[in-house]
Design a protein around this motif. Structure first.
Motif, PDB file in Angstrom:
ATOM      1  N   LYS A  62      68.058  90.243  23.415  1.00 22.43           N
ATOM      2  CA  LYS A  62      67.568  91.574  23.788  1.00 22.43           C
ATOM      3  C   LYS A  62      66.319  91.945  22.993  1.00 22.43           C
ATOM      4  N   ILE A  63      66.331  91.642  21.712  1.00 25.51           N
ATOM      5  CA  ILE A  63      65.172  91.952  20.865  1.00 25.51           C
ATOM      6  C   ILE A  63      63.953  91.173  21.349  1.00 25.51           C
ATOM      7  N   ALA A  64      64.143  89.898  21.665  1.00 23.56           N
ATOM      8  CA  ALA A  64      63.026  89.087  22.152  1.00 23.56           C
ATOM      9  C   ALA A  64      62.495  89.645  23.472  1.00 23.56           C
ATOM     10  N   GLU A  65      63.403  90.080  24.350  1.00 23.83           N
ATOM     11  CA  GLU A  65      62.974  90.660  25.622  1.00 23.83           C
ATOM     12  C   GLU A  65      62.205  91.967  25.397  1.00 23.83           C
ATOM     13  N   GLU A  66      62.709  92.798  24.497  1.00 30.05           N
ATOM     14  CA  GLU A  66      62.029  94.056  24.199  1.00 30.05           C
ATOM     15  C   GLU A  66      60.657  93.811  23.579  1.00 30.05           C
ATOM     16  N   LEU A  67      60.574  92.848  22.674  1.00 31.78           N
ATOM     17  CA  LEU A  67      59.284  92.524  22.071  1.00 31.78           C
ATOM     18  C   LEU A  67      58.304  92.021  23.126  1.00 31.78           C
ATOM     19  N   ALA A  69      58.361  92.764  26.302  1.00 31.73           N
ATOM     20  CA  ALA A  69      57.977  93.914  27.126  1.00 31.73           C
ATOM     21  C   ALA A  69      56.943  94.775  26.401  1.00 31.73           C
ATOM     22  N   GLN A  70      57.133  94.998  25.105  1.00 31.53           N
ATOM     23  CA  GLN A  70      56.170  95.782  24.329  1.00 31.53           C
ATOM     24  C   GLN A  70      54.822  95.068  24.257  1.00 31.53           C
ATOM     25  N   LYS A  71      54.858  93.757  24.117  1.00 34.22           N
ATOM     26  CA  LYS A  71      53.619  92.979  24.061  1.00 34.22           C
ATOM     27  C   LYS A  71      52.868  93.111  25.388  1.00 34.22           C
ATOM     28  N   GLU A  72      53.598  93.001  26.490  1.00 33.46           N
ATOM     29  CA  GLU A  72      52.964  93.142  27.802  1.00 33.46           C
ATOM     30  C   GLU A  72      52.373  94.536  27.978  1.00 33.46           C
ATOM     31  N   GLU A  73      53.113  95.557  27.557  1.00 29.00           N
ATOM     32  CA  GLU A  73      52.620  96.934  27.664  1.00 29.00           C
ATOM     33  C   GLU A  73      51.369  97.126  26.815  1.00 29.00           C
ATOM     34  N   LYS A  76      48.443  95.560  28.490  1.00 33.36           N
ATOM     35  CA  LYS A  76      47.986  96.410  29.599  1.00 33.36           C
ATOM     36  C   LYS A  76      47.143  97.568  29.072  1.00 33.36           C
ATOM     37  N   GLN A  77      47.635  98.197  28.000  1.00 35.54           N
ATOM     38  CA  GLN A  77      46.894  99.327  27.421  1.00 35.54           C
ATOM     39  C   GLN A  77      45.532  98.880  26.892  1.00 35.54           C
ATOM     40  N   LEU A  78      45.505  97.734  26.225  1.00 39.49           N
ATOM     41  CA  LEU A  78      44.231  97.220  25.703  1.00 39.49           C
ATOM     42  C   LEU A  78      43.275  96.882  26.848  1.00 39.49           C
ATOM     43  N   ALA A  79      43.801  96.289  27.913  1.00 41.48           N
ATOM     44  CA  ALA A  79      42.955  95.967  29.063  1.00 41.48           C
ATOM     45  C   ALA A  79      42.408  97.243  29.684  1.00 41.48           C
ATOM     46  N   HIS A  80      43.248  98.271  29.750  1.00 40.42           N
ATOM     47  CA  HIS A  80      42.804  99.558  30.293  1.00 40.42           C
ATOM     48  C   HIS A  80      41.699 100.162  29.417  1.00 40.42           C
ATOM     49  N   MET A  81      41.906 100.104  28.115  1.00 45.53           N
ATOM     50  CA  MET A  81      40.910 100.646  27.192  1.00 45.53           C
ATOM     51  C   MET A  81      39.604  99.852  27.304  1.00 45.53           C
TER      52      MET A  81
END
Length: 103
Positions: A62-67, A69-73, A76-81
């Motif tokens: 679960k921790i690996a999945e959450e990490l 997901a956070q990395k992907e988010e 995305k935010q960096l690409a948007h910026m």
């Protein structure tokens, strides 16, 4: 009278023998019970360890999945910026320059 004494002696000998056998059986039963308790404790310990390992593996997953997901988010935010910067950095620079010159 001798027969009575002899009979009492036989009864006492038999009683002593019975008491010794009961003591030996009691010791054997205690030993068997200790072995059963030790086996039960070992089984419980092994089952507990298996459950702990399974829960730990599940939590790590679960921790690996959450990490991930956070990395992907974050990506995305960096690409948007980056996109915002590329689209408007010239306009922002002109506005800043205009403000600096106006002062």
């Amino acid at each position: 009278m001798n027969k009575i004494i002899q009979r009492l002696s036989e009864v006492e000998t038999a009683a002593s023998s019975i008491i010794e056998e009961a003591g030996a059986k009691k010791k054997q039963m205690a030993k068997d019970q200790d072995a059963r308790i030790a086996a039960f404790e070992k089984q419980v310990h092994e089952e507990t360890q298996k459950k702990i390992s399974a829960q730990q593996a599940e939590l790590e997953k679960k921790i690996a999945e959450e990490l991930e997901a956070q990395k992907e988010e974050l990506e995305k935010q960096l690409a948007h910026m980056d996109r915002i910067y590329e689209e408007s950095h010239s306009a922002i620079a002109r506005q800043l320059l205009a403000k600096i010159v106006a002062q």
